[in-house]
Design an enzyme around this catalytic site. Sequence first.
Site, PDB file in Angstrom:
ATOM      1  N   LYS A  16      54.746  16.407  29.623  1.00 38.79           N
ATOM      2  CA  LYS A  16      55.895  15.648  30.140  1.00 38.79           C
ATOM      3  C   LYS A  16      55.532  14.192  30.378  1.00 38.79           C
ATOM      4  O   LYS A  16      56.277  13.289  29.986  1.00 38.79           O
ATOM      5  CB  LYS A  16      56.388  16.254  31.458  1.00 38.79           C
ATOM      6  CG  LYS A  16      57.038  17.602  31.370  1.00 38.79           C
ATOM      7  CD  LYS A  16      57.683  18.010  32.684  1.00 38.79           C
ATOM      8  CE  LYS A  16      56.755  17.929  33.886  1.00 38.79           C
ATOM      9  NZ  LYS A  16      55.579  18.823  33.786  1.00 38.79           N
ATOM     10  N   LYS A  38      59.036   9.262  38.490  1.00 33.95           N
ATOM     11  CA  LYS A  38      58.662  10.653  38.772  1.00 33.95           C
ATOM     12  C   LYS A  38      58.867  10.873  40.268  1.00 33.95           C
ATOM     13  O   LYS A  38      57.970  10.604  41.069  1.00 33.95           O
ATOM     14  CB  LYS A  38      57.212  10.913  38.374  1.00 33.95           C
ATOM     15  CG  LYS A  38      56.808  12.389  38.464  1.00 33.95           C
ATOM     16  CD  LYS A  38      55.377  12.598  38.005  1.00 33.95           C
ATOM     17  CE  LYS A  38      54.950  14.055  38.159  1.00 33.95           C
ATOM     18  NZ  LYS A  38      55.531  14.924  37.127  1.00 33.95           N
ATOM     19  N   GLY A 107      60.476  15.303  35.595  1.00 37.69           N
ATOM     20  CA  GLY A 107      60.455  16.366  36.586  1.00 37.69           C
ATOM     21  C   GLY A 107      59.038  16.756  36.964  1.00 37.69           C
ATOM     22  O   GLY A 107      58.080  16.017  36.737  1.00 37.69           O
ATOM     23  N   GLY A 109      56.346  20.214  36.838  1.00 39.66           N
ATOM     24  CA  GLY A 109      56.143  21.567  36.346  1.00 39.66           C
ATOM     25  C   GLY A 109      57.188  21.974  35.326  1.00 39.66           C
ATOM     26  O   GLY A 109      57.700  21.141  34.571  1.00 39.66           O
TER      27      GLY A 109
END
Length: 209
Positions: A16, A38, A107, A109
């Site tokens: 990510k 983030k 995001g 995880g």
Amino acid sequence: MNKTYFISATGTELGKTWLTAGLFKACRDQGRPVRAIKPVMSGYDPARHEDSDVAKLGAGRTAWSYRAPLSPDLAAAKEGKSIDFDALVAWSRDEMARTEGLLLIEGIGGVMVPLTSRHTVRDWIAALDVPLLLVCGTYLGALSHTLTALAALRELNIRPAHLILNESFGSSVSIEDTLASLTPHAGGLPIVVLRRDDAAGLARLASIL
């Protein structure tokens, strides 16, 4: 034109941050206004901020950060804290409103990682109602994880704008074989294949966001 994309994944450590940072750079190189944030981060050591995911995005400090490398709900609990889901959604919307151009929200995880005792990342995505880039890998087991994540997203009527098939380090399964198996099960979702050294692929993806 202002636009926001949420970047999530079918699990953790799938790329990510690599994707978000790469798209941020590609948009900058194309002369487009872009920001990357983030909002939630665990496993964060303030003394090593320069090594953190948020630093790699050039985003300054994160809004909700915790030291323990655990799911956000557990990491917050270790510090006697909790995440206010409504506040997280409101903060994200404020960032969207004040951004000129493209905003990339990374995001934490995978899509079903718990944020609170009642909410997961999936709920965060649904509340913001913005296009989703879903990162999936090529490791053994990635196909099941990807299809399970897609099924979970469908329960809240979330359809990713793109599936990002990101080559997993040291995988015994090729990216070509993963793509061949995934495609007939992906419900017609656009699948973007990206190897870790594919700067041209990142630039092409950035150009259509």
